[in-house]
Motif scaffolding. Structure first.
Motif, PDB file in Angstrom:
ATOM      1  N   PRO A 151       0.839  -1.204   0.000  1.00  0.00           N
ATOM      2  CA  PRO A 151       0.000   0.000   0.000  1.00  0.00           C
ATOM      3  C   PRO A 151       0.875   1.256   0.000  1.00  0.00           C
ATOM      4  O   PRO A 151       1.986   1.243   0.554  1.00  0.00           O
ATOM      5  N   ASN A 152       0.379   2.319  -0.597  1.00  0.00           N
ATOM      6  CA  ASN A 152       1.249   3.482  -0.790  1.00  0.00           C
ATOM      7  C   ASN A 152       0.384   4.724  -1.003  1.00  0.00           C
ATOM      8  O   ASN A 152      -0.122   4.941  -2.101  1.00  0.00           O
ATOM      9  N   HIS A 153       0.235   5.535   0.056  1.00  0.00           N
ATOM     10  CA  HIS A 153      -0.576   6.752  -0.060  1.00  0.00           C
ATOM     11  C   HIS A 153       0.044   7.704  -1.079  1.00  0.00           C
ATOM     12  O   HIS A 153       1.244   7.963  -1.049  1.00  0.00           O
ATOM     13  N   ARG A 154      -0.784   8.227  -1.958  1.00  0.00           N
ATOM     14  CA  ARG A 154      -0.391   9.148  -3.036  1.00  0.00           C
ATOM     15  C   ARG A 154       0.493   8.507  -4.097  1.00  0.00           C
ATOM     16  O   ARG A 154       1.071   9.188  -4.936  1.00  0.00           O
ATOM     17  N   MET A 155       0.642   7.198  -4.027  1.00  0.00           N
ATOM     18  CA  MET A 155       1.406   6.458  -5.042  1.00  0.00           C
ATOM     19  C   MET A 155       2.788   7.072  -5.319  1.00  0.00           C
ATOM     20  O   MET A 155       3.194   7.243  -6.463  1.00  0.00           O
ATOM     21  N   THR A 156       3.469   7.371  -4.256  1.00  0.00           N
ATOM     22  CA  THR A 156       4.802   7.968  -4.422  1.00  0.00           C
ATOM     23  C   THR A 156       5.858   6.922  -4.770  1.00  0.00           C
ATOM     24  O   THR A 156       6.953   7.287  -5.210  1.00  0.00           O
ATOM     25  N   GLU A 157       5.540   5.652  -4.520  1.00  0.00           N
ATOM     26  CA  GLU A 157       6.505   4.562  -4.752  1.00  0.00           C
ATOM     27  C   GLU A 157       7.902   4.958  -4.253  1.00  0.00           C
ATOM     28  O   GLU A 157       8.846   5.046  -5.018  1.00  0.00           O
ATOM     29  N   PRO A 158       7.999   5.172  -2.932  1.00  0.00           N
ATOM     30  CA  PRO A 158       9.207   5.772  -2.362  1.00  0.00           C
ATOM     31  C   PRO A 158      10.401   4.821  -2.252  1.00  0.00           C
ATOM     32  O   PRO A 158      11.512   5.234  -1.960  1.00  0.00           O
ATOM     33  N   TRP A 159      10.162   3.519  -2.448  1.00  0.00           N
ATOM     34  CA  TRP A 159      11.191   2.514  -2.201  1.00  0.00           C
ATOM     35  C   TRP A 159      12.175   2.381  -3.365  1.00  0.00           C
ATOM     36  O   TRP A 159      11.832   2.547  -4.529  1.00  0.00           O
ATOM     37  N   ARG A 160      13.388   2.050  -3.029  1.00  0.00           N
ATOM     38  CA  ARG A 160      14.400   1.617  -4.017  1.00  0.00           C
ATOM     39  C   ARG A 160      15.145   0.459  -3.375  1.00  0.00           C
ATOM     40  O   ARG A 160      15.386   0.473  -2.166  1.00  0.00           O
ATOM     41  N   PHE A 161      15.528  -0.503  -4.196  1.00  0.00           N
ATOM     42  CA  PHE A 161      16.176  -1.711  -3.689  1.00  0.00           C
ATOM     43  C   PHE A 161      17.547  -1.854  -4.339  1.00  0.00           C
ATOM     44  O   PHE A 161      17.680  -1.667  -5.548  1.00  0.00           O
ATOM     45  N   TYR A 162      18.516  -2.201  -3.550  1.00  0.00           N
ATOM     46  CA  TYR A 162      19.878  -2.426  -4.046  1.00  0.00           C
ATOM     47  C   TYR A 162      20.261  -3.852  -3.673  1.00  0.00           C
ATOM     48  O   TYR A 162      20.371  -4.165  -2.480  1.00  0.00           O
ATOM     49  N   VAL A 163      20.394  -4.688  -4.673  1.00  0.00           N
ATOM     50  CA  VAL A 163      20.710  -6.096  -4.414  1.00  0.00           C
ATOM     51  C   VAL A 163      22.225  -6.264  -4.511  1.00  0.00           C
ATOM     52  O   VAL A 163      22.815  -6.016  -5.564  1.00  0.00           O
ATOM     53  N   LEU A 164      22.829  -6.651  -3.395  1.00  0.00           N
ATOM     54  CA  LEU A 164      24.285  -6.786  -3.357  1.00  0.00           C
ATOM     55  C   LEU A 164      24.669  -8.260  -3.426  1.00  0.00           C
ATOM     56  O   LEU A 164      24.224  -9.070  -2.610  1.00  0.00           O
ATOM     57  N   THR A 165      25.502  -8.564  -4.405  1.00  0.00           N
ATOM     58  CA  THR A 165      26.096  -9.901  -4.497  1.00  0.00           C
ATOM     59  C   THR A 165      27.567  -9.664  -4.850  1.00  0.00           C
ATOM     60  O   THR A 165      27.974  -8.523  -5.074  1.00  0.00           O
ATOM     61  N   GLY A 166      28.351 -10.710  -4.898  1.00  0.00           N
ATOM     62  CA  GLY A 166      29.739 -10.605  -5.377  1.00  0.00           C
ATOM     63  C   GLY A 166      30.547  -9.532  -4.674  1.00  0.00           C
ATOM     64  O   GLY A 166      30.551  -9.436  -3.448  1.00  0.00           O
ATOM     65  N   ASP A 167      31.232  -8.683  -5.475  1.00  0.00           N
ATOM     66  CA  ASP A 167      32.158  -7.712  -4.903  1.00  0.00           C
ATOM     67  C   ASP A 167      31.435  -6.666  -4.048  1.00  0.00           C
ATOM     68  O   ASP A 167      31.952  -6.245  -3.009  1.00  0.00           O
ATOM     69  N   ALA A 168      30.227  -6.271  -4.470  1.00  0.00           N
ATOM     70  CA  ALA A 168      29.469  -5.285  -3.680  1.00  0.00           C
ATOM     71  C   ALA A 168      29.175  -5.849  -2.294  1.00  0.00           C
ATOM     72  O   ALA A 168      29.227  -5.130  -1.289  1.00  0.00           O
ATOM     73  N   LYS A 169      28.892  -7.133  -2.234  1.00  0.00           N
ATOM     74  CA  LYS A 169      28.618  -7.773  -0.948  1.00  0.00           C
ATOM     75  C   LYS A 169      29.880  -7.790  -0.078  1.00  0.00           C
ATOM     76  O   LYS A 169      29.805  -7.542   1.128  1.00  0.00           O
ATOM     77  N   ARG A 170      31.020  -8.046  -0.702  1.00  0.00           N
ATOM     78  CA  ARG A 170      32.279  -8.033   0.072  1.00  0.00           C
ATOM     79  C   ARG A 170      32.561  -6.628   0.617  1.00  0.00           C
ATOM     80  O   ARG A 170      33.006  -6.463   1.758  1.00  0.00           O
ATOM     81  N   ARG A 171      32.272  -5.617  -0.182  1.00  0.00           N
ATOM     82  CA  ARG A 171      32.489  -4.242   0.295  1.00  0.00           C
ATOM     83  C   ARG A 171      31.521  -3.928   1.442  1.00  0.00           C
ATOM     84  O   ARG A 171      31.896  -3.285   2.425  1.00  0.00           O
ATOM     85  N   PHE A 172      30.281  -4.386   1.303  1.00  0.00           N
ATOM     86  CA  PHE A 172      29.310  -4.197   2.396  1.00  0.00           C
ATOM     87  C   PHE A 172      29.810  -4.896   3.660  1.00  0.00           C
ATOM     88  O   PHE A 172      29.727  -4.346   4.766  1.00  0.00           O
ATOM     89  N   ALA A 173      30.326  -6.115   3.502  1.00  0.00           N
ATOM     90  CA  ALA A 173      30.799  -6.884   4.661  1.00  0.00           C
ATOM     91  C   ALA A 173      31.929  -6.144   5.383  1.00  0.00           C
ATOM     92  O   ALA A 173      31.984  -6.136   6.621  1.00  0.00           O
ATOM     93  N   ALA A 174      32.812  -5.521   4.609  1.00  0.00           N
ATOM     94  CA  ALA A 174      33.920  -4.775   5.221  1.00  0.00           C
ATOM     95  C   ALA A 174      33.380  -3.560   5.981  1.00  0.00           C
ATOM     96  O   ALA A 174      33.854  -3.226   7.074  1.00  0.00           O
ATOM     97  N   ILE A 175      32.384  -2.907   5.401  1.00  0.00           N
ATOM     98  CA  ILE A 175      31.768  -1.757   6.087  1.00  0.00           C
ATOM     99  C   ILE A 175      31.100  -2.231   7.381  1.00  0.00           C
ATOM    100  O   ILE A 175      31.246  -1.624   8.440  1.00  0.00           O
ATOM    101  N   ARG A 176      30.391  -3.346   7.282  1.00  0.00           N
ATOM    102  CA  ARG A 176      29.691  -3.874   8.472  1.00  0.00           C
ATOM    103  C   ARG A 176      30.697  -4.202   9.568  1.00  0.00           C
ATOM    104  O   ARG A 176      30.465  -3.906  10.748  1.00  0.00           O
TER     105      ARG A 176
END
Ligand SMILES: Cc1cc2nc3c(=O)[nH]c(=O)nc-3n(C[C@H](O)[C@H](O)[C@H](O)COP(=O)(O)O)c2cc1C
Length: 186
Positions: free
Chosen positions: A37-62
């Motif tokens: 559900p989404n009042h005013r249909m702003t569709e505010p969400w964005r999704f970033y799927v991390l796999t591979g190298d991006a996931k390794r960079r996320f892991a280092a940040i974590r």
């Protein structure tokens, strides 16, 4: 599985198998998310799927963020725990970072945040239906500048949570107080 069964069977799953998740499965989960559900249909969400190298960079940040919260991150037991955080993160098949819109209108902002949480629940329920375990995590990493840079976020985006996803090793048991004890009928 019907919706009621998915709601009851969804658990935050800490132990995920390292087997990769098919991209189509993740796409099905993301498609379920955007029907929130989404009042005013702003569709505010964005999704970033991390796999591979991006996931390794996320892991280092974590690991770095976790270390910053420790009194003595160089102690041997702390180093061991931090290495485990890194390895467990890298071994997670997919990480989905979810962001929402930040706007000037506080009411709109609150509603957009609510809609994005609903989208995350949709995504996790779709995971339950598809046999995918998920785990929503938040914490200090959400405001980390390096993570924002990794995702290429503009100032008008807020990171709401990170959903860890993979096939479950097992499903933990959880309990809830019956709704009757949290409900007032007038
Ligand atoms: C907004 C939100 C933030 C959460 N953040 C964390 C987190 O940072 N770390 C964590 O271990 N669990 C986090 N969780 C998951 C909860 O711990 C989990 O939902 C709760 O233990 C109930 O378990 P269940 O999801 O299996 O029913 C979060 C859940 C929500 C709704």
């Amino acid at each position: 599985m019907n919706v009621l069964e998915a709601i009851r069977s969804r658990r935050s799953v800490p132990r995920l198998r390292p087997d990769p998740l098919p991209r189509e499965t993740l796409e099905q989960m993301l498609e379920a998310a955007v029907w929130a559900p989404n009042h005013r249909m702003t569709e505010p969400w964005r999704f970033y799927v991390l796999t591979g190298d991006a996931k390794r960079r996320f892991a280092a940040i974590r690991r770095r963020v976790r270390a910053a919260g420790m009194p003595n991150p160089d102690a041997p037991e702390a180093v061991k725990a931090l290495d485990k955080v890194y390895e467990d993160t890298v071994a997670t098949p997919a990480l989905i970072v979810v962001t929402t819109a930040v706007c000037d209108d506080p009411v709109q902002c609150e509603e957009d945040l609510g809609a994005t949480y609903m989208a995350m629940q949709n995504l996790m329920l779709a995971g339950a239906e598809l046999g995918v375990g998920t785990y929503l995590r938040t914490g200090a990493i959400l405001n980390d500048p390096e993570l924002r840079a990794l995702l290429g976020l503009d100032a008008d985006r807020r990171i709401v949570g990170v959903i860890y996803a993979g096939y479950p090793v097992d499903l933990p048991q959880k309990r809830r107080t019956p709704a009757a004890e949290r409900t007032v009928w007038l």
